[in-house]
Motif scaffolding. Structure first.
Motif: not given
Lengths: 356, 393
Positions: A265-267, A269-271, A273-274, A276, A299, A303, B1, B287, B290, B293-294, B311, B314
């Motif tokens: 999940a840690l890999e 979930e932040p994707c 926003a990336l 977006w 990225h 993943i 956005m 990383y 990501a 932006y999160s 999120i 994290m």
């Protein structure tokens, strides 16, 4: 400052989600997968009915002008359900054609989804980038090969990448065009090799920057789709960990497995926003888009594969079998990682763009 | 956005900028009196200690995460000082606002915000790290005083602190280990308090051991009721959570690393021209962005008073994982400079070997404030709703 989807985008996402959840739930997948691979017409028509081909062209071009982020959100959901259609390719061809000539006679049929169009860019051996396209046009004719073209058997038109960062349209019944299906690892996006022998084509009148933007958009949509694949891998694994028992307990009670799942999940979930951000850059901050596109694509496609492999490990033996669904996502993630160039190639480009 | 701020916030930003132009002179950044008076002015203007009540030395402004973000951005641009850091302003004072008695608020908050009172956090013990609630330091009420015995560890700035806020065991025969804990304030400058500094592996001063032998504190220096200490320590005071701060910091560190890779030479060329280093930096940038932006997404949710979901669990581990990767690349870029112990002195500024502290310090970041293993438990149990592990004590 609002870094989130709009109500409208969330509604679109929900509607595609509920449509695909009923048409493409996991249990149906293996059977579909075993059938002859190709376009899932039922899903194709449903996606067209939502209006996806209309999203990118501007209102002046006869479209909705809703931007790439909207389309990317739709791509995410299609990845989550591993839907077997070339909708992302199709939408990009529509946009290229609308940029070329908004009154083009092929547009109405493509916008209505009556015809299907796909991208023919790869020449293999690491040549995916517009600057690497080597196919040459001579007097309106093509001679050469394009590889890894998805859904070629179902397509009516191909948007072919040419030397000099140009794009040309080729019809499926053009003379001298031979389409040869490849036994594909990813049967949700089957590939073919196209051979052109003195095949007539029509060069689109697009500036190199417009061609570049279509390529960037392809990277971003695929990053979005790969995020959907990754999220599916996490979700299906978490559900499994809450139902499967060993040693008299749910396997999700074991810390080794919890940490495995948390790391997945840690890999992933932040994707979200990336991708977006990359899609938003394409819509609103064009000078950032090329680099944001390669970063997101490299990225997230990487993943997605890593996470799909981890999901197989979480499931154990069952996931090694053909009859269990997970390999469908793993193989699609593998395909997406290669399509448009491997992450390392993308990163090399991102380094150049930043003048490292 | 929409990454811009609306007209109202643009106006607010203009006010912040005007305030800084008028009140902040970077040339005087080392003058403590000047900095103290700047902080006072900035607080009165509503830019620092924003959500603390006016009567206790705060600005008394309602939380607004976008205003807070604008202040952070503009203050950072001109390197103007923000709130004092440390346990006192960041942990004790907000806790007192929520749980303290009027006398406690009166006595401690203003002087903590001004920096006059410095605080040590007395939580961890040699036998109570990740399992904090198993702590053993005991306090007994004898007459009108608590008598405290035990040991605390990893106590940052204990040597220079006037006071400690501590979790101690006051109740026996209670249903759970958590229910026996109370939150006490303790004067550090009294007999029975022994502070022993622990030197971290990267040198300098970081934290201490604190031994408490028959240490005394007034009966009414308890925050919350007896046995409520665990809840008090988790004070969820409404404040402007800095959800992008750490992520912006990660991007800054990344950009500095790129700069180092451009200046250090490997095999006759700038290190950044090595395909391997380029690829590693490329992976890391994925990383970092990501994560950044999160943070934007969390800022948006915070501004609406909504939860950003999994999120938001994290941030800490993302930051420390990025720190690990920075350390790895920095080591490769520095090559044999990573063997030099950096010396900081008035007449010597270290070169790029200063990154050795980053390389070693990145390990501390994965442990302090909740280890990465505990962060993974939180993501798994609260985020993914996997079954909770039973405690055996």
């Amino acid at each position: 400052m609002y870094f989130d989807l709009t109500e409208e985008q969330y509604m679109l996402k929900d509607s595609i989600e509920s449509m695909l959840a009923s048409k493409n739930e996991d249990a149906q997948q293996v059977k579909k997968y075993d059938d002859k691979p190709g376009l899932d017409r039922d899903i194709w028509l449903a996606l067209v009915a939502v209006g996806l081909p209309m999203v990118l062209p501007t209102e002046e071009q006869g479209g909705l002008g809703m931007g790439l982020l909207t389309l990317a959100v739709a791509a995410e959901v299609q990845g989550y359900y591993a839907a077997a259609t070339p909708m992302q390719d199709h939408c990009l061809v529509v946009k290229a054609l609308a940029d070329h000539n908004a009154a083009d006679g092929r547009l109405p049929g493509l916008l209505a989804g009556e015809q299907v169009a796909v991208l023919a860019w790869s020449e293999g051996q690491g040549n995916w980038l517009p600057s690497q396209w080597g196919l040459v046009e001579h007097d309106g004719r093509l001679n050469g090969v394009k590889r890894d073209v998805i859904f070629a058997a179902d397509a009516d038109f191909f948007l072919v990448g040419l030397q000099g960062q140009r794009l040309a349209m080729v019809a499926k019944d053009a003379s001298g065009l031979v389409i040869e299906a490849v036994e594909s690892v990813d049967r949700t996006q089957p590939i073919s090799t196209l051979t052109f022998q003195n095949t007539p084509c029509e060069i689109l009148t697009l500036a190199a920057s417009q061609v570049g933007a279509i390529f960037d958009a392809a990277l971003i949509l695929q990053a979005a789709e790969s995020f959907g694949l990754g999220r599916h891998s996490v979700q299906i694994s978490v559900v499994y960990a809450k139902t499967r028992e060993q040693f008299g307990r749910l396997i999700g009670e074991f810390q080794a497995l919890k940490h495995q799942l948390a790391n997945m999940a840690l890999e992933v979930e932040p994707c979200q926003a990336l991708y977006w951000y990359a899609a938003h850059a394409w819509d609103a901050i064009p000078e950032e888009a090329p680099r944001a596109a390669v970063i997101a694509n490299a990225h997230i496609t990487e993943i997605a594969v890593k996470t799909a492999r981890a999901a197989v490990e979480v499931h154990g033996g069952i996931a090694i079998t053909w009859e269990f669904v997970l390999h469908i996502w793993l193989k699609r993630a593998m395909h997406n990682k290669v399509r448009f160039g491997l992450p390392a190639a993308q990163r090399a480009r991102s380094a150049l763009l930043e003048d490292w | 956005m929409d990454l811009s701020y609306n007209a109202e916030y643009d106006q607010y930003r203009a006010e912040v900028v005007a305030f800084l132009v008028k009140n902040w002179n970077l040339a005087l950044a080392r003058d403590e009196t000047y900095v103290a008076s700047f902080r006072k002015n900035a607080t009165q203007a509503g830019y620092l200690y924003r959500n603390f009540p006016k009567q206790y030395g705060g600005a008394g402004v309602a939380p607004d995460v976008l205003q807070a973000q604008i202040i952070r951005e503009e203050f950072a641009k001109v390197r103007a000082p923000k709130e004092l850091g440390g346990n006192g302003t960041m942990m004790l004072a907000p806790t007192l606002v929520e749980y303290g008695t009027d006398q406690q608020k009166e006595k401690f908050i203003a002087k903590t915000l001004s920096g006059e009172y410095r605080w040590a956090q007395g939580y961890s013990e040699p036998g109570a790290g990740s399992d904090l609630a198993s702590l053993k330091t005991k306090a007994e009420l004898v007459g009108d005083e608590w008598v405290i015995n035990g040991q605390k560890i990893w106590t940052t700035d204990a040597q220079s602190s006037n006071y400690m806020f501590a979790l101690v065991r006051t109740e026996t025969d209670v249903a759970s280990k958590h229910a026996g804990i109370s939150y006490l304030l303790i004067d550090m400058k009294q007999p029975g308090v022994t502070v022993r500094p622990l030197k971290p592996m990267y040198g300098g001063h970081a934290f201490c051991e604190v031994f408490l032998e028959d240490v005394r504190t007034p009966a009414d220096w308890i925050v919350g009721e007896r046995g409520e200490g665990w809840a008090v320590s988790k004070s969820t005071l409404k404040h402007e959570r800095n959800s992008v701060g750490a992520a912006t910091g990660a991007l800054d560190t990344f950009n500095k690393l790129v700069k180092v890779a451009k200046t250090e030479i490997l095999d006759g060329k700038p290190a950044i021209e090595s395909p391997l280093i380029r690829e590693q930096l490329g992976v890391l940038e994925g990383y970092v962005r990501a994560h950044l932006y999160s943070g934007y997404y969390q800022l948006t949710k915070d501004a609406q008073g909504k939860s950003a979901g999994i999120i938001s669990m994290m941030n800490k581990i993302n930051s420390s994982n990025i720190g690990h990767k920075v350390a790895e690349i920095a080591t490769a870029v520095l090559e044999d400079k990573s063997l030099i112990s950096p010396v900081f002195s008035p007449d010597h500024k270290p070169g790029n070997e200063r990154w050795v502290n980053q390389i070693l310090g990145s390990l501390a970041a994965t442990i302090g404030g909740g280890t990465s293993n505990i962060q993974l438990n939180i993501i798994a149990e609260r985020g993914l709703e996997l079954p909770r592990e039973e405690s055996k004590n």
